[in-house]
Design a protein around this motif. Structure first.
Motif: not given
Ligand code: MG
Ligand code: UDP
Length: 330
Positions: A103, A101, A99, A204
């Motif tokens: 994470q 972000d 991802d 995030r």
């Molecule tokens: Mg996320």
């Protein structure tokens, strides 16, 4: 690419991530530069129809970093399709999906790569702790357990799309042309030697989550629909259960009224039974509609598959070698 170097491709779906992209690039770049000398790499950003500054930021990165490539989708197709699109453009010997972000911490990549070098063809991240809202965390955990029990495929618990896959796994995955791909499920379905690495899933790094409740539910339903026919079968099981109970009730009622007629027992106020009957009918009609809706879900999916539309539409592909760029090959 004529070289003995091994190439790691990283696919990152991006949807309105302008806040986090610079940070992501910095951390990812550092990790990839830190890999052993005989590794080369590419970062494939898939812009899933973001209309903020994400695409400008990515283009800026690609302008000075030849390792950065961009697949710019013509609109928002959704996370799973964005990932699938990215997989069709990669050239690496192994491919990481993560991802945007942060994470999915990029710092885990070296450990994944070393498992891959050790002979594993799929290395997925297992979320040991998850810094998500209470409801999301618990619903997700419950969901993964149900799906894993219901599915015939061995779906590991608490894993998302964050993983590293050998290029052979990727080419099998992209040959599956499902209209609603559930990537983490298909990744288990193809098989190969798989293993997990535990990690604490952080919050995030910046920006707001792009998966709202509806999108998460949709993903959940996609997973259920494509990896188990339990919902369909449960209609039959429920039918059998209801039929058995009503048979018993029927026999009981007949017996009861016979005893009444024979005067063995005194009369019973049947209006209570009427109420029970009304309740039973209303509930059954409700259940019928639920199952009609369920049938509709499957039918809708069959319809989507039958239409055979392409999975996604690409506006532009930037930074790719002419020989490997599917747009150029067309
Ligand atoms: Mg996320
Ligand atoms: N994403 C995407 N298309 C969408 C929604 C999300 O490409 O329609 C991307 C998003 O940019 C991020 C990843 O998918 O890189 C996961 O999204 P998010 O962090 O919002 O999901 P969560 O972590 O909350 O499940």
């Amino acid at each position: 690419m004529i070289s003995s170097n091994r190439c790691v491709s990283v696919v990152v779906p991006v949807y309105f991530e302008e806040e986090v992209l610079p940070q992501l690039y910095e951390r990812l770049k550092k990790v990839l530069e830190g890999l052993a000398d005989d590794f080369i790499y590419e970062i494939v950003f898939v812009n899933d129809g973001s209309t903020d500054n994400s695409i400008e930021i990515m283009k800026e990165l690609a302008s000075f970093d030849s390792q950065v490539r961009i697949v710019d989708l013509a609109r928002n197709f959704g996370h799973q399709i964005a990932v699938s699109a990215g997989l069709r453009y990669v050239t690496g010997d192994c491919v990481v999906i993560m991802d945007a972000d942060l994470q999915d911490p990029p710092e885990l990549i070296p450990a994944m790569v070393s498992k891959w070098l050790g002979g594993f063809e799929v290395v997925y991240g297992v979320r040991k702790n998850r810094n998500d809202p209470f409801l999301k965390k618990n619903l997700a955990s419950f969901y993964y357990r149900i799906l894993s029990k219901a599915s015939e495929v061995n779906l590991p618990l608490d894993t998302g799309d964050f993983c590293l896959m050998d290029h052979r796994v990727v080419s099998e995955l992209i040959s599956l042309k499902e209209a609603r791909p559930y990537v983490r499920g298909l990744r288990s379905w193809v098989g190969f030697r798989q293993t997990g690495i535990e990690f604490d899933r952080p919050e995030r790094a910046a920006g707001a989550p792009k998966y709202n409740l509806i999108k998460s539910l949709r993903l959940g339903i996609d997973g259920m629909m494509s990896f188990t026919d339990l919902p369909l079968k449960s209609a039959g099981m429920l039918g059998i259960a209801i039929a058995s109970v009503s048979l018993l009730l029927g026999i009981g009622t007949m017996f009861y009224s016979l005893l009444q007629t024979l005067g063995v027992i005194n009369g019973y106020n049947f209006s209570r039974l009427d109420a029970l009957l009304t309740f039973a009918i209303v509930m059954l009609v409700g259940l019928l509609f639920i199952y009609l809706g369920l049938l509709g879900q499957y039918l809708g999916r069959i319809f989507i598959e039958v239409k055979r539309r392409p999975l996604f539409v690409v506006r532009d592909a930037i930074g790719f070698d002419k020989r490997t760029n599917p747009l150029e090959k067309k």
